[in-house]
Design an enzyme around this catalytic site. Structure first.
Site, mmCIF file in Angstrom:
data_model
loop_
_atom_site.group_PDB
_atom_site.id
_atom_site.type_symbol
_atom_site.label_atom_id
_atom_site.label_comp_id
_atom_site.label_asym_id
_atom_site.label_seq_id
_atom_site.Cartn_x
_atom_site.Cartn_y
_atom_site.Cartn_z
ATOM 1 N N SER A 1 13.996 90.576 33.071
ATOM 2 C CA SER A 1 14.825 89.625 33.789
ATOM 3 C C SER A 1 14.482 88.209 33.392
ATOM 4 O O SER A 1 13.338 87.805 33.446
ATOM 5 C CB SER A 1 14.639 89.809 35.292
ATOM 6 O OG SER A 1 15.581 89.024 35.936
ATOM 7 N N GLY A 2 15.491 87.482 32.944
ATOM 8 C CA GLY A 2 15.268 86.101 32.554
ATOM 9 C C GLY A 2 16.125 85.181 33.379
ATOM 10 O O GLY A 2 16.490 84.110 32.935
ATOM 11 N N CYS A 3 16.481 85.600 34.587
ATOM 12 C CA CYS A 3 17.205 84.735 35.502
ATOM 13 C C CYS A 3 18.675 84.616 35.129
ATOM 14 O O CYS A 3 19.544 84.897 35.922
ATOM 15 C CB CYS A 3 16.547 83.360 35.562
ATOM 16 S SG CYS A 3 17.335 82.250 36.697
ATOM 17 N N GLN A 4 18.979 84.204 33.917
ATOM 18 C CA GLN A 4 20.388 84.009 33.562
ATOM 19 C C GLN A 4 20.920 85.077 32.616
ATOM 20 O O GLN A 4 21.898 85.740 32.894
ATOM 21 C CB GLN A 4 20.592 82.640 32.944
ATOM 22 C CG GLN A 4 20.334 81.549 33.935
ATOM 23 C CD GLN A 4 20.829 80.229 33.453
ATOM 24 O OE1 GLN A 4 21.688 80.124 32.598
ATOM 25 N NE2 GLN A 4 20.270 79.171 33.993
ATOM 26 N N TYR B 1 22.825 80.418 38.621
ATOM 27 C CA TYR B 1 23.113 80.615 40.048
ATOM 28 C C TYR B 1 23.149 79.304 40.837
ATOM 29 O O TYR B 1 23.558 79.288 41.976
ATOM 30 C CB TYR B 1 22.019 81.477 40.676
ATOM 31 C CG TYR B 1 21.915 82.889 40.171
ATOM 32 C CD1 TYR B 1 23.038 83.708 40.112
ATOM 33 C CD2 TYR B 1 20.688 83.420 39.786
ATOM 34 C CE1 TYR B 1 22.933 85.014 39.668
ATOM 35 C CE2 TYR B 1 20.579 84.731 39.356
ATOM 36 C CZ TYR B 1 21.700 85.523 39.293
ATOM 37 O OH TYR B 1 21.586 86.801 38.878
#
Lengths: 141, 405
Positions: free
Chosen positions: A49-52, B361
């Site tokens: 997972s790299g956030c984006q 986000y």
């Protein structure tokens, strides 16, 4: 080819591009063309997972060589992933663990590997090293 | 009179630079705004000529710093039309303002009570309330947002009852640009006897804020989103509330008398300002608000609305374009997605073209889940952005989309 020789080949390929647009267009093409990971490996267990942008990574030990497959939902990330795989896949764990991956800096993509970049690539390199480490231990048993 | 944007740009030296060999087009203003020389000079003058601790020195410098610090408080109070300057509490920013309130409201929330927040809150106006509800066994209720990005006021009205102990909503959404009808929300809540906190982080730079007209009990904002430095912000708290709520942090400045066994606390606003405050930041915030005031918030809003409308219109010509946030009342923020294009890829290529946007986000992950998307590209405008920059931005988006598809 050794890892260094493959890195050198990538550097030479990228030296042909005069401006950033051609370089990124090539990366995007690499990203789109990459025959990557089996769908069944695109699960949470393989997700980095790299956030984006998300990256999935899988590794197999074939003989004494590690074979990586990967994918990402962002195409530029995917292009860089394909370069990493091209350079590191099919090598002995010892070689993978020794690799410095200086080529990303030389082709001007170093910023994508900075830990502040929200693309999962930094974690992917760490995960590659973890796989190599695990297989190294296995081979030495 | 046309908006003097070229003259304004001369006040912001940081804008005059190249990134990746392209002129910088800074459209990440909802994350933080740039600072004009007037503000930077105010901060540096403080450290060059005045630096001294406030409220305790007998010496001249300390007296001068104290006077200026309190004058800044008064200016800020007048700017947002607080009834009294003691209702202005200096904090590090919106996040600390909200956390301060969530700490001191602990006893106000009893098991079985509820707090209402909107689905479009920034994490900083969501997580403190979520955690407070967990600590107190209370319910966190979410006011939904419709497809256009507008709050469901009917839902809010229906959920208001004596069990609800607070409504916390933002004034302007950092993702959707929606300007919420805060005055109406406060009226509804007050009719039901419920106090209201407004998160004004995105509001100060774009719209008039009059806390008495809005009627809010609490109003939080950050300096750095309104042309002031980072690390300074405000919690406006109505005196009747702040007087009876307990202190937040303990230490110097917030006390009246102390013995080893007991303490009496200082009066407002010092009761909430333990420790040495960010004096330079407060002076610079005063200066930033004066800068905005000199240009006129209505004129700024009009200018930014022109940019928003132009950018929206031009982006809509791109095939597969989807604007996220189409509220009737909207300002300065333009979130979007393009079919088949990952926001991260688009943001990366825009950066190569000198255009600074935000992707992801935007610290509002639940809102993204609520709207069924996993991030957006966000361009956000400020008073120094130009129509020419909007052209560069929309042309760059088109170019990037063509590369990516």
């Amino acid at each position: 080819m050794t890892i260094e020789e493959k890195e050198q080949a990538v550097i030479e390929e990228f030296s042909m591009f005069e401006d950033w647009m051609d370089k990124y267009a090539y990366l995007i093409e690499l990203g789109k063309d990459l025959p990557v990971i089996e769908e069944k490996y695109k699960d949470n267990q393989h997700l980095i997972s790299g956030c984006q942008s998300r990256v999935w990574l899988h590794a197999d030990l074939v003989g004494n060589q590690v074979v990586f497959t990967a994918d990402s939902d962002a195409v530029i990330t995917k292009g860089i992933v394909s370069l990493l795989i091209r350079v590191l896949s099919g090598h002995h764990p010892d070689e993978i663990l020794k690799a410095r991956l200086g080529f990303l800096e030389q082709i001007g993509l170093k910023e994508h590997l900075s830990p502040t970049r929200a693309n999962g690539l930094t974690s992917m390199v760490k995960q590659i090293q973890l796989y190599a480490k695990a297989f190294q231990i296995k081979l030495n048993q | 009179m046309p908006f003097p944007v070229e003259k304004i740009r001369a006040d912001f030296p940081v804008l005059n630079q190249q990134v990746h060999d392209k002129p910088l087009v800074y459209l990440d203003n909802a994350a933080t705004t740039q600072k004009p020389v007037q503000v930077i000079n105010r901060l540096s003058d403080y450290y060059l000529k005045e630096n001294s601790n406030v409220h305790r020195g007998v010496h001249l410098l300390s007296q001068k710093a104290t006077e200026d610090y309190e004058k800044a408080r008064t200016t800020i109070a007048q700017y947002i039309n607080a009834a009294d300057s003691k209702e202005i509490i200096f904090t590090r920013g919106t996040t600390e303002s909200v956390n301060l309130l969530a700490t001191v409201l602990e006893e106000w929330i009893q098991p079985g009570d509820a707090i209402l927040v909107s689905a479009m809150e920034h994490h900083s106006n969501l997580v403190p309330w979520q955690q407070l509800c967990k600590r107190r066994n209370a319910d966190l209720k979410i006011v939904p947002v419709n497809d256009k990005g507008e709050l469901d006021l009917e839902f809010l009205k229906k959920k208001l009852n004596p069990q609800v102990k607070l409504v916390a909503v933002n004034h302007i959404s950092n993702v959707l640009g929606t300007i919420n009808p805060v005055k109406e929300i406060v009226k509804m809540a007050h009719d039901a006897g419920v106090p209201v906190l407004i998160d004004g982080a995105q509001a100060l730079a774009h719209t008039k804020v009059d806390v008495q007209e809005i009627g809010a009990d609490f109003y939080a904002f950050s300096g750095h989103k309104v042309y002031a430095p980072m690390g300074i912000g405000v919690l406006y708290g109505r005196e009747t509330w702040m007087r009876r709520l307990p202190p937040y942090q303990f230490g110097g400045e917030m006390i009246d008398r102390v013995s080893f066994d007991e303490v009496t606390f200082n009066e407002l606003p010092y009761k909430y300002e333990a420790g040495t405050p960010n004096v330079g930041g407060a002076l610079a915030l005063e200066s930033a608000l004066q800068y905005v005031q000199n240009l006129g918030i209505e004129a700024i809003r009009k200018h930014e609305d022109v940019l928003l409308e132009k950018a929206t219109h031009q982006l809509m010509k791109i095939n597969g374009m989807r604007i996220i946030g189409e509220a009737k009342d909207k300002t300065a923020v333009l979130s979007f997605l393009v079919d088949g294009v990952h926001p991260y890829d688009l943001g990366t290529l825009l950066d190569q073209m000198g255009v600074a946007v935000r992707t992801g986000y935007h610290c509002a992950e639940p809102l993204m889940q609520h709207m069924g998307i996993s991030g957006t590209v966000r361009a956000s405008f400020a008073l120094y952005n130009t129509e020419q920059e909007v052209d560069i931005f929309t042309e760059s988006v088109l170019k990037a989309v063509n590369m990516l598809r």
